[in-house]
Design an enzyme around this catalytic site. Sequence first.
Site, short mmCIF file in Angstrom:
data_model
loop_
_atom_site.label_atom_id
_atom_site.label_comp_id
_atom_site.label_asym_id
_atom_site.label_seq_id
_atom_site.Cartn_x
_atom_site.Cartn_y
_atom_site.Cartn_z
N SER A 1 31.15 -25.16 -64.89
CA SER A 1 31.58 -23.63 -65.47
C SER A 1 31.79 -22.69 -64.68
CB SER A 1 30.42 -23.27 -66.38
OG SER A 1 30.02 -24.43 -67.21
N GLU B 1 18.74 -28.54 -59.12
CA GLU B 1 20.01 -29.15 -59.42
C GLU B 1 21.01 -29.34 -58.26
OE1 GLU B 1 23.38 -26.56 -60.96
OE2 GLU B 1 21.86 -25.20 -61.48
N SER C 1 29.70 -23.12 -57.13
CA SER C 1 28.85 -22.90 -56.10
C SER C 1 29.26 -23.69 -54.77
CB SER C 1 27.38 -23.64 -56.64
OG SER C 1 26.68 -22.91 -57.35
N ARG D 1 22.97 -22.96 -49.93
CA ARG D 1 24.18 -22.44 -50.98
C ARG D 1 24.58 -21.18 -50.29
NH1 ARG D 1 25.26 -18.81 -54.86
NH2 ARG D 1 26.46 -19.65 -56.71
P1 ADP Z 1 28.50 -27.38 -66.01
O1 ADP Z 1 27.43 -28.24 -65.17
O2 ADP Z 1 28.49 -25.99 -65.72
O3 ADP Z 1 28.73 -27.93 -67.31
P2 ADP Z 1 30.85 -29.21 -65.08
O4 ADP Z 1 30.93 -29.81 -63.75
O5 ADP Z 1 30.24 -30.20 -66.20
O6 ADP Z 1 30.03 -27.93 -65.15
O7 ADP Z 1 32.03 -28.95 -65.42
C1 ADP Z 1 32.50 -28.18 -66.61
C2 ADP Z 1 33.81 -27.63 -66.55
O8 ADP Z 1 34.61 -29.01 -66.63
C3 ADP Z 1 34.41 -26.94 -67.68
O9 ADP Z 1 34.34 -25.49 -67.49
C4 ADP Z 1 35.97 -27.35 -67.71
O10 ADP Z 1 36.69 -26.58 -66.86
C5 ADP Z 1 35.75 -28.81 -67.35
N1 ADP Z 1 35.92 -29.90 -68.39
C6 ADP Z 1 36.36 -31.18 -68.12
N2 ADP Z 1 36.39 -31.97 -69.24
C7 ADP Z 1 35.87 -31.02 -70.13
C8 ADP Z 1 35.73 -31.59 -71.48
N3 ADP Z 1 35.78 -32.66 -72.00
N4 ADP Z 1 35.16 -30.37 -72.25
C9 ADP Z 1 35.07 -29.24 -71.65
N5 ADP Z 1 35.22 -28.93 -70.34
C10 ADP Z 1 35.63 -29.82 -69.61
#
Ligand code: ADP
Length: 368
Positions: free
Chosen positions: A186, A135, A189, A201
Site C-alpha cells: 500500500s 513484519e 518501505s 529501514r
Molecule cells: P499491504 O501489506 O500494504 O497490503 P501488499 O504487498 O499486499 O501490501 O500490496 C498491496 C498493493 O498491491 C495494493 O495497494 C495494490 O496496488 C496491489 N494489488 C495487487 N493485487 C491486488 C488486489 N487483488 N487487490 C488489491 N490490491 C492489489
Amino acid sequence: LMGDNPSMPWFGMDIGGSLCKLVYFEPKDTTKDELESEIEVLKNIRRYLTKNSAYGKTGHRDTHLQMDNVVIRGRKGTLHFIRFPTSEMGNFLALARMKGMANLVTTVCATGGGAYKFEENFIREVNMKLAKFDEFDSLIKGMHYIEAQNSDECYYWANPTDETRCAKVNYDFSNPYPFLIVNIGSGVSVLSVNGPNNYKRVSGTSIGGGTFLGLCCLLTGCNSFEEAIELATGGDHTHVDKLVRDIYGGDYERFGLPGDLVASSFSACCSFGQMNSRDRRSKVSREDLAKATLVTITNNIGSIARMCAQQEKIDRVLFIGNFLRVNPIAMKLLAYAMDYWSKGTMKALFLEHEGYFGAVGCLLQFNE
Ligand code: ADP
C-alpha cells in the site's frame, strides 16, 4: 522431533493495509497412524484449502506459486499461497468459524498491522491466538527461505524497453549481500540488508501501490487492481504527461535528458497551445489516465530506490510487494530506470513470490 513441533494446521499470515496474505503448509509425509488419528476438523480444513482455488467471493489461491516438497521443522509438504482483501476480514473469520476452526486449539503466526488491529476478533470469532512477529524480520526470513528453496525465484528483465526482445532472465542470488529491498505494498518501505540478521529501514514513502489504485479509481472509475492494470496496458501516458520534447522540441542534450523523458507528470492536460486545455483533456482516454498514473507512481518509487541505493553504496535492488503482481509494465519501467539513471551500475531484481514473504517468514518463526 515431531513431538516438539506446534500442532497442525500451520499457517503464516501477513495482514497488510490492502491485502491479507495467508500461507498454509500441507504436510505430505503423514504416516498412516497419524492420518487415522487426525481429527475430522483438521482433515476438512486441509481438503477445503487444497481442493479449491477460490474462497468465498474474494479469496484466491495463487496456484501458480505453490511449492511442493519443501521441508519445514523436519516435515515435508506443500506450501499454498492464499490472499484476500483485508477489508474482508469479517467474512474470512466467519468462513473459518463455519469450517470448524474455533474447535481447534490453535495459535496462528501473524505479522503486519492487522495482527494487532484484529487480534481481539481472532480470539472472539475463531478462538485463535495470534503469535505476533515483526513484519520486516518476517519479510527477510521468508525471502531467504523461499529463495534458497526455489532456484527460479529471482529474476531480472533483459531489454526492458524493447517489446520484442524483452524477457525475464533467471538471476543467481546465492551470494546476496549487500542488497536493497524496496517493498511496494500500500505504501513503500526501503530496507538496506547487509547480512542474514543485519538490516535497517532506510527510507519509505506513502506514495505506493495504494496510491496508484486509489488515484486510478478516482480518475477512471475502475473498481479493481486488475482492471486498473488492464486499462493501463492499453494507454499512452504521453497524452497526459508533459515530456522534455514538449518543452525543448527534442532532447535537452546538455544535461543528457532524452526528449521522451517525462518532464512533468499529468501536466499536458492543462497546457495551452494550439489546443486549449479542454480540447486536450477530451482527447485523453481512461486508458491514458491509468497508464500515466502507473508511470508517475512507479517512476517516483524508482527514483527513491536509486537515491537510497546510492546513499547505501549498494548496486542490487530487489523490488517486491503486491504492487508488482500482474504488473510487468511497472517492473520493466523500474528495470529501465534503475539501469539508465545509474549508467548501468545498478540492477533491478524481482522475485516470483513477490507479496508473500512476510507470511512465509511468519510461518517459519513459529516456535523458533
Ligand atoms: P499491504 O501489506 O500494504 O497490503 P501488499 O504487498 O499486499 O501490501 O500490496 C498491496 C498493493 O498491491 C495494493 O495497494 C495494490 O496496488 C496491489 N494489488 C495487487 N493485487 C491486488 C488486489 N487483488 N487487490 C488489491 N490490491 C492489489
